[in-house]
Design an enzyme around this catalytic site. Structure first.
Site, mmCIF file in Angstrom:
data_model
loop_
_atom_site.group_PDB
_atom_site.id
_atom_site.type_symbol
_atom_site.label_atom_id
_atom_site.label_comp_id
_atom_site.label_asym_id
_atom_site.label_seq_id
_atom_site.Cartn_x
_atom_site.Cartn_y
_atom_site.Cartn_z
ATOM 1 N N ASP A 39 28.536 42.790 52.680
ATOM 2 C CA ASP A 39 29.609 41.866 53.044
ATOM 3 C C ASP A 39 29.271 41.240 54.384
ATOM 4 O OD1 ASP A 39 30.896 42.633 50.757
ATOM 5 O OD2 ASP A 39 32.236 44.044 51.753
ATOM 6 N N HIS A 49 31.825 40.287 59.634
ATOM 7 C CA HIS A 49 32.644 40.985 58.639
ATOM 8 C C HIS A 49 33.512 42.069 59.269
ATOM 9 C CE1 HIS A 49 33.998 42.300 54.769
ATOM 10 N NE2 HIS A 49 33.479 43.497 54.925
ATOM 11 N N GLU A 74 26.609 38.666 48.574
ATOM 12 C CA GLU A 74 27.957 38.788 48.029
ATOM 13 C C GLU A 74 28.467 37.393 47.651
ATOM 14 O OE1 GLU A 74 31.470 38.413 49.893
ATOM 15 O OE2 GLU A 74 30.819 38.874 51.956
ATOM 16 N N HIS A 102 29.218 41.121 43.752
ATOM 17 C CA HIS A 102 30.519 41.256 44.394
ATOM 18 C C HIS A 102 31.348 39.979 44.241
ATOM 19 C CE1 HIS A 102 33.510 42.287 47.484
ATOM 20 N NE2 HIS A 102 33.061 43.531 47.400
#
Length: 570
Positions: free
Chosen positions: A98, A77, A123, A336
């Site tokens: 993430d 990420h 997520e 998310h």
């Protein structure tokens, strides 16, 4: 697990994550973790008057207290991103934050151990998107940029300061070197330049390729990328500008957009996801040329070219499914993401893996059952019972081929098996540790008397014999030649052929298989007998059978065979 808080460590700021707060946490999830001397200096400054925060390294297990332990895993990420494994007692979860399951130019793919988990919170930004080849996207991106600057246009690339900006700068810098292009590439000053400085310092957090070349050249020392000043917005000539924020929701990228969007020669490339309500999202929904409202009082006549090429640092649908399959948790929670797309991903997870999946709204609670292991001691009697052998003797033919069995003499041998089944009871008492005890100890612990239920049945068995004129002695119901031991021996021989998988004990007075016992019944009237009239060529001889309820199935299996037997004495 009442409170889960996304947090980060300065100097990085991530738009998707909250700031460090002064209230107390039961659960602390550090998002960007920087276990460096510089980070520790920052922590010492921030810890003044705040909740204590500790820098942790990847795969370092931190014991917060006697019940709670956490461990960080590499998430890809952005620089410093981490998944967190948390365990309280026997309950274990992974909170992904993430992450990216696909390596890119400057970071590797997420890495995590195979764990026993009650829950994975993942997520789902791209819940239904499966991206095409990274190399195809890079080629399309470079082709569009080169075409625009070659025709004298300007290229605006709205991007986030952390991660995507570095990825695209590396891509453009390498391409500029290969093509020997002289068109300037600019990086907006401020936070983007500051973030890039930390990429240079924390090179060990990047991909293996970047680390391996860092001794000769730092990949983040770009040869063709320069700092951009606001006064250069309307400067003549082509250029490429990477500016924040990535969704054109305000700031410097919005200021540049207002100046460059009306020109047909210019190009705006949106390299990632844009939230509804932002200018970036409106551009993707509109056809060029179009009029786009940037706020309540401002409307821009957009005549420039608009391209979207996904260079998102979030994992796609395939990556989420791969992670869930690898970890195989008992439950999954999606966060998310967009509700309709999360609903589709939930269906896929439940149908493909059979794992319950949830996507709760903000402030909605979800109750997840967790695993609870009981540590138990074992009593000496229970341990000793497991050491007692349980021999079984099986008659086996040494040759299995049917032709040999029919045409040649076969040899048989006895195979000895020791199949041990340990039976015990888990006893749990107040203020005492759980203990596994032998069944004979249980009554003592409970302070109760032991009551055993036994079943009895007097079973008739047909016996054929040649001595029909032998007189019976008073009170006998069989010929004198058929004494008790002879009858049991005949019965033992017959049953041994049908029960080769169990041990039959013969002590002369009775046969025993487990708790099932058989003995010849000489009583003229037995309370357990059901009278059956034999045929004219045989005599009914009775055997009293007794067994405990635990061997009920075995008992009736033996009795059914006995009823169909005919014991021959001559």
């Amino acid at each position: 697990m009442s409170k889960t808080q996304n947090s980060y460590i300065e100097p990085f700021r991530h738009p998707d994550h909250g700031e460090l707060n002064s209230f107390g946490w039961r659960w602390i999830i550090h998002y960007n973790i920087l276990p460096t001397p510089h980070a520790k200096v920052i922590l010492r400054k921030q810890n003044k008057g705040r909740t204590k925060v500790t820098a942790v390294d990847l795969k370092q297990t931190v014991l917060v207290d006697k019940d709670l332990q956490i461990r960080a895993y590499y998430a890809g990420h952005v620089l410093g991103a981490a998944m967190f494994y948390a365990k309280v007692g026997d309950a274990a979860i992974v909170y992904t934050g993430d992450y990216n399951m696909t390596p890119d130019r400057h970071l590797g793919a997420a890495q995590i151990d195979r764990l026993q988990l009650d829950l994975v919170i993942t997520e789902s930004t791209y819940a239904t998107t499966v991206r095409d080849s990274k190399y195809v996207r890079e080629r399309e991106f470079l082709k569009a940029v080169h075409k625009c600057v070659a025709s004298g246009g300007k290229v605006l690339i709205p991007t986030f300061a952390l991660g995507r900006a570095q990825e695209l700068c590396m891509l453009l810098d390498d391409y500029w070197e290969q093509m020997n292009l002289k068109v300037p590439i600019y990086l907006s000053s401020g936070l983007t330049i500051q973030a890039n400085m930390y990429y240079k310092v924390l090179i060990n957090w990047t991909s293996q390729k970047v680390k391996s070349t860092s001794a000769t050249r730092n990949a983040f020392d770009f040869k063709n990328v320069h700092s951009f000043d606001r006064s250069m917005i309307n400067a003549p000539g082509p250029c490429v500008l990477l500016a924040t924020p990535g969704m054109i929701s305000g700031g410097f990228s919005l200021d540049v957009f207002k100046q460059w969007a009306p020109c047909e020669q210019n190009l705006i490339i949106l390299p990632g996801y844009c939230v509804a309500g932002t200018v970036g999202h409106r551009l993707l929904s509109a056809n060029s040329p179009a009029k786009v409202n940037v706020d309540e009082s401002t409307q821009i006549d957009v005549r420039c070219q608009i391209h979207q090429l996904s260079f998102s640092l979030h994992t796609d649908s395939k990556g989420i499914m791969d992670l869930v399959k690898f970890l195989s948790p008992k439950h999954v929670i999606l966060v998310h993401g967009e509700k309709p797309k999360m609903a589709l991903l939930k269906e896929r997870i439940e149908s493909d893996f059979g794992i319950p999946c949830y996507y709760p709204a903000n402030n909605e609670s979800v109750c997840i059952p967790s695993t609870n292991y009981v540590k138990a001691e074992m009593s000496k009697s229970f341990l000793q019972s497991s050491l007692s052998p349980n021999f079984k003797f099986l008659k086996t033919i040494s040759r299995a081929d049917a032709d040999f069995i029919l045409n040649e003499r076969t040899e048989s041998f006895v195979q000895v098996c020791d199949d041990r089944v340990v039976e015990g009871t888990l006893a749990m008492q107040k203020e005492k540790q759980a203990k596994i005890v032998h069944q004979n100890e249980l009554m003592v612990i409970l302070g109760a008397e032991n009551h055993e239920v036994q079943v009895a049945y007097c079973c008739p068995v047909c016996v054929s014999y040649e001595l029909k004129d032998v007189a019976l002695a008073p009170g006998e119901n069989m010929p004198p030649v058929l004494d008790k031991r002879s009858l049991l021996h005949l019965l033992y021989t017959k049953l041994s052929n049908d029960f080769q998988d169990v041990t039959i004990q013969n002590d002369g007075d009775r046969l025993q298989i487990e708790s099932f016992t058989v003995s010849a019944c000489l009583k003229e009237k037995c309370p357990h007998r059901i009278h059956v009239k034999p045929d004219s060529t045989s005599e009914a001889v009775n055997f009293c059978c007794m067994w405990s309820m635990e061997d009920e199935k075995l008992a009736w299996r033996v009795i059914s065979i006995m009823k169909n037997l005919e014991l021959k004495t001559g």
